[in-house]
Scaffold this active site. Sequence first.
Site, PDB file in Angstrom:
ATOM      1  N   GLU A 158       0.848  -1.190   0.000  1.00 25.31           N
ATOM      2  CA  GLU A 158       0.000   0.000   0.000  1.00 25.31           C
ATOM      3  C   GLU A 158       0.884   1.241   0.000  1.00 25.31           C
ATOM      4  O   GLU A 158       1.774   1.375   0.851  1.00 25.31           O
ATOM      5  CB  GLU A 158      -0.896   0.042   1.233  1.00 25.31           C
ATOM      6  CG  GLU A 158      -1.986  -1.006   1.264  1.00 25.31           C
ATOM      7  CD  GLU A 158      -2.926  -0.795   2.444  1.00 25.31           C
ATOM      8  OE1 GLU A 158      -4.104  -1.174   2.323  1.00 25.31           O
ATOM      9  OE2 GLU A 158      -2.491  -0.269   3.495  1.00 25.31           O
ATOM     10  N   CYS A 159       0.652   2.137  -0.933  1.00 25.11           N
ATOM     11  CA  CYS A 159       1.320   3.433  -0.997  1.00 25.11           C
ATOM     12  C   CYS A 159       2.837   3.263  -0.925  1.00 25.11           C
ATOM     13  O   CYS A 159       3.452   2.816  -1.879  1.00 25.11           O
ATOM     14  CB  CYS A 159       0.782   4.356   0.085  1.00 25.11           C
ATOM     15  SG  CYS A 159       1.039   6.118  -0.270  1.00 25.11           S
ATOM     16  N   GLY A 160       3.470   3.599   0.200  1.00 23.83           N
ATOM     17  CA  GLY A 160       4.914   3.441   0.292  1.00 23.83           C
ATOM     18  C   GLY A 160       5.382   2.018   0.060  1.00 23.83           C
ATOM     19  O   GLY A 160       6.433   1.790  -0.549  1.00 23.83           O
TER      20      GLY A 160
END
Length: 436
Positions: free
Chosen positions: A327-329
């Site tokens: 997720e994201c990073g």
Amino acid sequence: MTPPGLIISAPASGTGKTTLMLGLLGAFRDAGLTVQPFKSGPDYIDPAFHRAASGRISVNLDSWAMGADRIAGHIGAAADADLVLAEGSMGLFDGVALRGEAGTGASADLSALTGWPVVLVLDVSGQAQSAAAVAHGFAAFRPDVEVAGVVLNRVASPRHEALVRAGMETAGIRVFGALPRRATIEMPERHLGLVQAEETPELDRIIAEAGAFVAAHVDLEALRTAANAGTLPAVPPLRVTPPGQRVALARDAAFSFVYPHLLDGWRAAGAEILPFSPLADESPDDGADCCWLPGGYPELHGPILAAATRFRQGLRRFSETRPVHGECGGYMAMGEAIVDRDGARHQMAGLLGLVTSFEKRKMHLGYRLAELDTAIPGFGPGAHLRGHEFHYSTILDQPDMALARVVDANGDAVPETGSRRGLATGTFFHLIAEAT
């Protein structure tokens, strides 16, 4: 039974909500009370500060992503507390245009749903009696939201305080306290908000000073008396689907954005969580049946992650036989490379073809509703997931197949669809809850 609660909110961001929240948590804790903190809306950083100040895990309550039954289940975390304090997000009435599961995500919706009165933090710098007009407008704006009173912040002098209090008396607004400026308890910020709690070396000193400061300037007993047990009874938490039976979870300063209610839900469903640190060049536990890479700040640790060969090679081997989701990073770290703010390119794990740049910054922010085109750990194709997106990275290359069809809170299509390759999946979308 749910203990009495209050929502600490404000007309806008940057008015001192978090400072007052931490001060109240510290002051009440010093007075021997057990206080359960909550955070309204999608936020990873504030709850970590709440935990440091209260000694209890702070839980996110989100009226757009969660239904009333799910929120009621999370409120059960307060069962053994003396008092509930929930910190609002942005301004009290700020949310999206269209309702989600139980509201628009506004802190006011949480107040209306739970029956917890609002304590409004007002930055009164640059005004005096006029602040009362702001408070009166907020108190009258929604009949289903009770504003118990205000705490004045950034008061310049005793004379200034007296003028503001005179206006509040005329408007019939209760003043719980007045805080003069105090730079020593302001916390550093970075591009996603406050610097993380574990990265704030003076955190213990800040919390102790904030607690003493608030205790000296706020009527704690009056605040506690104003709290309301509310109208939403605590119920057993709804079941949360874990991504696997044994979950390898990246967990360090670069990968820390995962909601406590999800981790608690995974454990309650029988999952075992096996943390590892990419920054320490650790690879996922080979006994795990899936790997989850949360969001965080990999763009601040590009050289360390690029040099973490054991982590990158271990993650690639893991993904050959078992699913890996980011997720994201975590999604960024699964890609080919991250370009940092100085334009330097850092090699990542290469499970996906994603290349992102923090040099070309652009804010991406908002709620997201995703319909999966393919499975991710814990959810099959066609699942509808609610969450949010908040980052400043720009996609330079995304050659893989789309992971999901994603829309924002208005139902408009979002270009960041996530991507998939083999057993590797990732998205900029942070999961909050499965849609009902």
